[in-house]
Design an enzyme around this catalytic site. Sequence first.
Site, PDB file in Angstrom:
ATOM      1  N   GLN A   1      26.300 -27.232  91.786  1.00 10.48           N
ATOM      2  CA  GLN A   1      24.963 -28.010  91.174  1.00 10.48           C
ATOM      3  C   GLN A   1      25.218 -29.401  91.782  1.00 10.48           C
ATOM      4  O   GLN A   1      24.548 -30.278  91.397  1.00 10.48           O
ATOM      5  CB  GLN A   1      24.756 -27.822  89.691  1.00 10.48           C
ATOM      6  CG  GLN A   1      25.781 -28.570  88.916  1.00 10.48           C
ATOM      7  CD  GLN A   1      25.508 -28.252  87.550  1.00 10.48           C
ATOM      8  OE1 GLN A   1      25.920 -27.101  86.917  1.00 10.48           O
ATOM      9  NE2 GLN A   1      25.198 -29.265  86.683  1.00 10.48           N
TER      10      GLN A   1
ATOM     11  N   HIS B   1      27.785 -33.515  73.112  1.00 12.67           N
ATOM     12  CA  HIS B   1      28.306 -32.209  73.391  1.00 12.67           C
ATOM     13  C   HIS B   1      28.606 -31.643  72.114  1.00 12.67           C
ATOM     14  O   HIS B   1      28.593 -30.403  71.820  1.00 12.67           O
ATOM     15  CB  HIS B   1      29.277 -32.149  74.234  1.00 12.67           C
ATOM     16  CG  HIS B   1      29.100 -32.511  75.657  1.00 12.67           C
ATOM     17  ND1 HIS B   1      29.678 -33.604  76.261  1.00 12.67           N
ATOM     18  CD2 HIS B   1      28.552 -31.819  76.749  1.00 12.67           C
ATOM     19  CE1 HIS B   1      29.416 -33.602  77.541  1.00 12.67           C
ATOM     20  NE2 HIS B   1      28.705 -32.681  77.806  1.00 12.67           N
TER      21      HIS B   1
ATOM     22  N   LYS C   1      18.154 -34.382  76.665  1.00 12.17           N
ATOM     23  CA  LYS C   1      18.393 -35.449  77.652  1.00 12.17           C
ATOM     24  C   LYS C   1      17.927 -34.752  79.031  1.00 12.17           C
ATOM     25  O   LYS C   1      17.229 -35.546  79.606  1.00 12.17           O
ATOM     26  CB  LYS C   1      19.626 -36.069  77.531  1.00 12.17           C
ATOM     27  CG  LYS C   1      19.856 -37.203  78.667  1.00 12.17           C
ATOM     28  CD  LYS C   1      21.039 -37.828  78.774  1.00 12.17           C
ATOM     29  CE  LYS C   1      22.079 -37.146  79.303  1.00 12.17           C
ATOM     30  NZ  LYS C   1      21.736 -37.045  80.985  1.00 12.17           N
ATOM     31  N   ASP C   2      18.367 -33.691  79.308  1.00 12.49           N
ATOM     32  CA  ASP C   2      17.953 -33.014  80.479  1.00 12.49           C
ATOM     33  C   ASP C   2      16.870 -31.848  80.126  1.00 12.49           C
ATOM     34  O   ASP C   2      17.143 -31.077  80.293  1.00 12.49           O
ATOM     35  CB  ASP C   2      19.329 -32.242  81.038  1.00 12.49           C
ATOM     36  CG  ASP C   2      20.604 -33.177  80.937  1.00 12.49           C
ATOM     37  OD1 ASP C   2      20.466 -34.076  81.833  1.00 12.49           O
ATOM     38  OD2 ASP C   2      21.599 -32.723  80.515  1.00 12.49           O
TER      39      ASP C   2
ATOM     40  N   MET D   1      30.349 -29.243  81.129  1.00  8.75           N
ATOM     41  CA  MET D   1      31.271 -29.400  82.556  1.00  8.75           C
ATOM     42  C   MET D   1      32.327 -30.362  81.740  1.00  8.75           C
ATOM     43  O   MET D   1      33.003 -30.854  82.867  1.00  8.75           O
ATOM     44  CB  MET D   1      30.422 -30.115  83.625  1.00  8.75           C
ATOM     45  CG  MET D   1      29.199 -29.305  84.179  1.00  8.75           C
ATOM     46  SD  MET D   1      28.764 -29.644  85.824  1.00  8.75           S
ATOM     47  CE  MET D   1      28.335 -31.158  85.671  1.00  8.75           C
ATOM     48  N   GLY D   2      32.386 -30.482  80.684  1.00  9.56           N
ATOM     49  CA  GLY D   2      33.636 -30.892  80.127  1.00  9.56           C
ATOM     50  C   GLY D   2      33.363 -32.648  80.078  1.00  9.56           C
ATOM     51  O   GLY D   2      32.231 -33.040  80.293  1.00  9.56           O
TER      52      GLY D   2
ATOM     53  N   MET E   1      23.586 -40.613  75.540  1.00  3.22           N
ATOM     54  CA  MET E   1      25.057 -40.431  75.980  1.00  3.22           C
ATOM     55  C   MET E   1      25.030 -39.374  77.067  1.00  3.22           C
ATOM     56  O   MET E   1      24.455 -38.383  77.321  1.00  3.22           O
ATOM     57  CB  MET E   1      25.626 -39.737  74.902  1.00  3.22           C
ATOM     58  CG  MET E   1      25.850 -40.630  73.736  1.00  3.22           C
ATOM     59  SD  MET E   1      27.170 -40.132  72.474  1.00  3.22           S
ATOM     60  CE  MET E   1      27.216 -41.218  71.361  1.00  3.22           C
ATOM     61  N   SER E   2      25.895 -39.857  78.020  1.00  9.44           N
ATOM     62  CA  SER E   2      26.210 -38.832  79.196  1.00  9.44           C
ATOM     63  C   SER E   2      27.493 -39.197  79.734  1.00  9.44           C
ATOM     64  O   SER E   2      28.367 -40.095  79.632  1.00  9.44           O
ATOM     65  CB  SER E   2      25.102 -39.503  80.328  1.00  9.44           C
ATOM     66  OG  SER E   2      25.550 -39.097  81.814  1.00  9.44           O
TER      67      SER E   2
ATOM     68  N   GLY F   1      21.022 -29.551  75.773  1.00 13.97           N
ATOM     69  CA  GLY F   1      20.501 -31.034  75.347  1.00 13.97           C
ATOM     70  C   GLY F   1      19.172 -31.579  76.027  1.00 13.97           C
ATOM     71  O   GLY F   1      18.945 -31.239  77.175  1.00 13.97           O
TER      72      GLY F   1
HETATM   73  O1  PAF Z   1      24.108 -29.757  81.557  1.00 18.85           O
HETATM   74  C1  PAF Z   1      25.254 -29.309  82.020  1.00 18.85           C
HETATM   75  O2  PAF Z   1      26.259 -30.033  81.595  1.00 18.85           O
HETATM   76  C2  PAF Z   1      25.249 -28.425  83.043  1.00 18.85           C
HETATM   77  O3  PAF Z   1      24.157 -28.569  83.827  1.00 18.85           O
HETATM   78  C3  PAF Z   1      25.561 -26.895  82.568  1.00 18.85           C
HETATM   79  C4  PAF Z   1      24.297 -26.668  81.901  1.00 18.85           C
HETATM   80  C5  PAF Z   1      26.818 -26.908  81.720  1.00 18.85           C
HETATM   81  C6  PAF Z   1      25.669 -26.181  83.929  1.00 18.85           C
HETATM   82  O4  PAF Z   1      26.674 -26.312  84.638  1.00 18.85           O
END
Ligand code: PAF
Length: 278
Positions: free
Chosen positions: A59, A36, A149-150, A29-30, A184-185, A147
């Site tokens: 989301q 990342h 983390k999630d 999501m940038g 990191m987030s 990642g």
């Molecule tokens: O983990 C994320 O950044 C988002 O949930 C993803 C996987 C890019 C979906 O929008």
Amino acid sequence: MEILRSLDAMREWRASLAPDQHVGFAPTMGNLHAGHIQLINAVKQQGNVVASIFVNPMQFGGNEDLDAYPRTLEADLAKLEAAGTAAVFTPTTTDIYPDGVSQHTAVDVPGLTDVLCGASRPGHFRGVTTVVSKLLGIVRPHVAAFGAKDLQQVLVIKKMVRDLSINTEIEVVPTVREPDGLAMSSRNGYLSRDERALAPLFSRTLEETAKRVAESGSDIGTVIAEGKVILSNSGFVVDYLEARHTYDLSEASSLNQETAIFGAAFLGTTRLIDNRIV
Ligand code: PAF
């Protein structure tokens, strides 16, 4: 590095690759950070790597930070180029949701999405699985990186890919941490100076809880309750701190090797999440 700003541009680029060319994919999501870039590195060795940048409205809950979510496209593109990314897909919201979010076909993964972040953020995983299934269908990667983390997101996506027979391997990339242990987030940037100084206590408490659960074996409930008290007494508002199995997210009332401590807590208005394998 190619910048593909529409669905058509993405599809054309993908169709231009020879059938035997391997494609790796890192959806984002940038507002990119070193975590990342690790996703890019993980799938880069295996051929062309594509990243996507799309702040997915589906989301985010109505009371969440969609509008405030940092958009840092130029800096993100520079980081992706330096990391050796072959192409970046930056679709518009209309590309992804032609009839709007509420009128869009949704993908729901049952079970795994009822607990933890799924319980606290109703509809969140429906948004994640819907957009990820679309992105995998558009990019058609051989492998896609997510990642650790999630961790709940990873489990949900793996189940979706299996259930929908999507022909993409899911690679799980270890959490990248700041030197003080904070995972990191993109949301860490919301923390004030004081909150940032306190934030590593969240990761440390999860780590300590995982260690103590491993040592104490059966007394998981007490150890978890003590972890919650440490966080609350330090100024966190705990959303959840739970021991669950990493294969199906069932509650870990007794310990086995596939157990993790999952946590989510607010520091001010910023929601931190993390997990530690026991
Ligand atoms: O983990 C994320 O950044 C988002 O949930 C993803 C996987 C890019 C979906 O929008």
